[in-house]
Design a protein around this motif. Structure first.
Motif, PDB file in Angstrom:
ATOM      1  N   PHE A 244       0.826  -1.205   0.000  1.00  0.00           N
ATOM      2  CA  PHE A 244       0.000   0.000   0.000  1.00  0.00           C
ATOM      3  C   PHE A 244       0.863   1.258   0.000  1.00  0.00           C
ATOM      4  O   PHE A 244       0.579   2.227  -0.715  1.00  0.00           O
ATOM      5  CB  PHE A 244      -0.918   0.032   1.234  1.00  0.00           C
ATOM      6  CG  PHE A 244      -2.097  -0.888   1.164  1.00  0.00           C
ATOM      7  CD1 PHE A 244      -2.820  -1.060  -0.009  1.00  0.00           C
ATOM      8  CD2 PHE A 244      -2.510  -1.584   2.295  1.00  0.00           C
ATOM      9  CE1 PHE A 244      -3.920  -1.895  -0.054  1.00  0.00           C
ATOM     10  CE2 PHE A 244      -3.612  -2.423   2.261  1.00  0.00           C
ATOM     11  CZ  PHE A 244      -4.315  -2.583   1.075  1.00  0.00           C
ATOM     12  N   GLU A 245       1.892   1.253   0.819  1.00  0.00           N
ATOM     13  CA  GLU A 245       2.738   2.444   0.932  1.00  0.00           C
ATOM     14  C   GLU A 245       3.525   2.689  -0.354  1.00  0.00           C
ATOM     15  O   GLU A 245       3.720   3.846  -0.757  1.00  0.00           O
ATOM     16  CB  GLU A 245       3.660   2.308   2.136  1.00  0.00           C
ATOM     17  CG  GLU A 245       2.892   2.363   3.467  1.00  0.00           C
ATOM     18  CD  GLU A 245       3.763   2.081   4.676  1.00  0.00           C
ATOM     19  OE1 GLU A 245       4.921   1.630   4.486  1.00  0.00           O
ATOM     20  OE2 GLU A 245       3.291   2.313   5.806  1.00  0.00           O
ATOM     21  N   THR A 246       3.954   1.620  -1.008  1.00  0.00           N
ATOM     22  CA  THR A 246       4.638   1.769  -2.294  1.00  0.00           C
ATOM     23  C   THR A 246       3.728   2.447  -3.314  1.00  0.00           C
ATOM     24  O   THR A 246       4.172   3.266  -4.133  1.00  0.00           O
ATOM     25  CB  THR A 246       5.089   0.396  -2.819  1.00  0.00           C
ATOM     26  OG1 THR A 246       6.032  -0.159  -1.901  1.00  0.00           O
ATOM     27  CG2 THR A 246       5.729   0.520  -4.199  1.00  0.00           C
ATOM     28  N   ASP A 247       2.441   2.112  -3.255  1.00  0.00           N
ATOM     29  CA  ASP A 247       1.460   2.705  -4.174  1.00  0.00           C
ATOM     30  C   ASP A 247       0.919   4.045  -3.674  1.00  0.00           C
ATOM     31  O   ASP A 247       0.029   4.615  -4.306  1.00  0.00           O
ATOM     32  CB  ASP A 247       0.305   1.735  -4.396  1.00  0.00           C
ATOM     33  CG  ASP A 247       0.734   0.488  -5.162  1.00  0.00           C
ATOM     34  OD1 ASP A 247       1.688   0.586  -5.944  1.00  0.00           O
ATOM     35  OD2 ASP A 247       0.109  -0.574  -4.966  1.00  0.00           O
ATOM     36  N   ASP A 248       1.457   4.522  -2.530  1.00  0.00           N
ATOM     37  CA  ASP A 248       1.094   5.828  -1.959  1.00  0.00           C
ATOM     38  C   ASP A 248      -0.393   5.923  -1.673  1.00  0.00           C
ATOM     39  O   ASP A 248      -1.106   6.803  -2.185  1.00  0.00           O
ATOM     40  CB  ASP A 248       1.539   6.964  -2.888  1.00  0.00           C
ATOM     41  CG  ASP A 248       1.742   8.271  -2.119  1.00  0.00           C
ATOM     42  OD1 ASP A 248       1.395   8.299  -0.921  1.00  0.00           O
ATOM     43  OD2 ASP A 248       2.232   9.243  -2.720  1.00  0.00           O
ATOM     44  N   LEU A 249      -0.867   4.998  -0.833  1.00  0.00           N
ATOM     45  CA  LEU A 249      -2.286   4.945  -0.496  1.00  0.00           C
ATOM     46  C   LEU A 249      -2.783   6.261   0.098  1.00  0.00           C
ATOM     47  O   LEU A 249      -3.895   6.708  -0.203  1.00  0.00           O
ATOM     48  CB  LEU A 249      -2.555   3.799   0.477  1.00  0.00           C
ATOM     49  CG  LEU A 249      -4.003   3.623   0.946  1.00  0.00           C
ATOM     50  CD1 LEU A 249      -4.920   3.308  -0.213  1.00  0.00           C
ATOM     51  CD2 LEU A 249      -4.099   2.544   2.022  1.00  0.00           C
ATOM     52  N   ASP A 250      -1.962   6.907   0.943  1.00  0.00           N
ATOM     53  CA  ASP A 250      -2.389   8.162   1.556  1.00  0.00           C
ATOM     54  C   ASP A 250      -2.732   9.201   0.490  1.00  0.00           C
ATOM     55  O   ASP A 250      -3.741   9.922   0.599  1.00  0.00           O
ATOM     56  CB  ASP A 250      -1.287   8.718   2.463  1.00  0.00           C
ATOM     57  CG  ASP A 250      -1.156   7.938   3.772  1.00  0.00           C
ATOM     58  OD1 ASP A 250      -1.991   7.049   4.018  1.00  0.00           O
ATOM     59  OD2 ASP A 250      -0.223   8.238   4.531  1.00  0.00           O
ATOM     60  N   ALA A 251      -1.916   9.286  -0.539  1.00  0.00           N
ATOM     61  CA  ALA A 251      -2.157  10.268  -1.596  1.00  0.00           C
ATOM     62  C   ALA A 251      -3.397   9.910  -2.406  1.00  0.00           C
ATOM     63  O   ALA A 251      -4.169  10.797  -2.806  1.00  0.00           O
ATOM     64  CB  ALA A 251      -0.940  10.377  -2.514  1.00  0.00           C
ATOM     65  N   VAL A 252      -3.600   8.623  -2.648  1.00  0.00           N
ATOM     66  CA  VAL A 252      -4.794   8.180  -3.382  1.00  0.00           C
ATOM     67  C   VAL A 252      -6.056   8.595  -2.631  1.00  0.00           C
ATOM     68  O   VAL A 252      -6.998   9.154  -3.215  1.00  0.00           O
ATOM     69  CB  VAL A 252      -4.769   6.651  -3.584  1.00  0.00           C
ATOM     70  CG1 VAL A 252      -6.105   6.149  -4.114  1.00  0.00           C
ATOM     71  CG2 VAL A 252      -3.636   6.261  -4.527  1.00  0.00           C
ATOM     72  N   VAL A 253      -6.067   8.349  -1.319  1.00  0.00           N
ATOM     73  CA  VAL A 253      -7.237   8.693  -0.510  1.00  0.00           C
ATOM     74  C   VAL A 253      -7.419  10.208  -0.436  1.00  0.00           C
ATOM     75  O   VAL A 253      -8.539  10.722  -0.558  1.00  0.00           O
ATOM     76  CB  VAL A 253      -7.107   8.086   0.899  1.00  0.00           C
ATOM     77  CG1 VAL A 253      -8.226   8.581   1.807  1.00  0.00           C
ATOM     78  CG2 VAL A 253      -7.130   6.563   0.821  1.00  0.00           C
TER      79      VAL A 253
END
Length: 273
Positions: A244-253
């Motif tokens: 998730f962090e590699t895919d930058d989940l925070d930014a997606v949300v």
């Protein structure tokens, strides 16, 4: 307010959820009235002990609190012909019409009303909703307490100080059930791709989502801390979280919630005329 008669102008899903929640919480059905053009809906509410009518003039005349539960796009056309009735009765107005400002409602009705805007979400239909509340300066403390009781009966509610904060409420809870549904949908696809049958995957995903929410609610711990507790070093959960962090989940949300908030602002501007 403890003996106020509460009327619902419109009898759609959200009005039904609020009414059912209030009845389940012990509100007297004889204090509740509903107005809708749909006869089967009226009959259903009447069977629960409510007064049900197709005449909005009669509803307004009888009620101390009026819940506006018609579609936002139809609210202006619904209210303006009823302005004289509202001015004569001067009820507390509670709106569940997304995006329509208190100022617009007040203007359409001729001014000087006590108005509470609300942003409930769809889990209200199963009495686990989350509702943001905003009151204009004309709303009394007693009226605020009554409105909070109404919406606490279908889940949890909280007040915001500024009406503009309802845009953030929309992004955080109003639209957010769909975020979780979409995440569960993605998990369902992935689980089936890994060999689980659809029913088994659904059971596991639903129960896990329910359990995770209850852990946050009942332990009082922050989600980040609960996440750390289940992430054993170099374990399976940690590997998933790293992905998730590699895919930058925070930014997606964050982007999704900002898009939701921006659209909420746009809709509010479109409906303000």
């Amino acid at each position: 307010m403890q003996t106020a008669t509460i009327g619902f102008l419109g009898a759609g899903n959200m009005a039904g959820a609020i009414i059912n929640g209030m009845l389940a919480s012990g509100f007297d059905a004889q204090r509740l009235q509903v107005c809708d053009r749909n006869e089967p809906k009226r009959a259903d509410f009447a069977s629960k002990g409510l007064t049900a009518t197709a005449d909005p003039h009669a509803l307004i005349a009888a009620c101390d609190i009026l819940v506006l539960a018609v579609k936002p796009q139809a609210l202006k056309a619904t209210l303006e012909p009823l302005a004289a009735d509202f001015q004569q009765r001067q009820p507390l107005i509670v709106s569940v019409a997304a995006g329509v400002t208190a100022e617009s409602i007040d203007r359409w009705l001729g001014g000087d009303f006590a108005i509470v805007r609300t942003m409930p979400n769809t889990p209200s239909l199963v009495l686990t909703g989350a509702t943001g509340l905003y009151a204009n300066a004309n709303v009394s403390d007693a009226e605020r307490n009554t409105v909070q009781q109404m919406f606490d009966s279908i889940g949890a509610s909280l007040w915001v100080d500024a009406e503009d904060d309802l845009h953030a409420v929309t992004a955080t809870s109003g639209s957010a059930p769909a975020y979780f549904f979409r995440f569960m949908e993605a998990m369902q696809k992935a689980a089936e791709a890994q060999g689980l049958d659809g029913d088994s995957a659904r059971t596991l995903i639903v129960q896990t989502a329910l359990g995770a929410a209850r852990m946050v609610q009942q332990t009082g711990q922050m989600p980040a801390e609960l996440r750390r507790q289940v992430c054993s070093p170099n374990g399976t959960t940690e590997r998933a979280i790293r992905s998730f962090e590699t895919d930058d989940l925070d930014a997606v949300v964050a982007r999704a919630m900002q898009a939701c908030r921006a659209r909420s602002i746009e809709l509010s501007e479109e409906l303000a005329d």
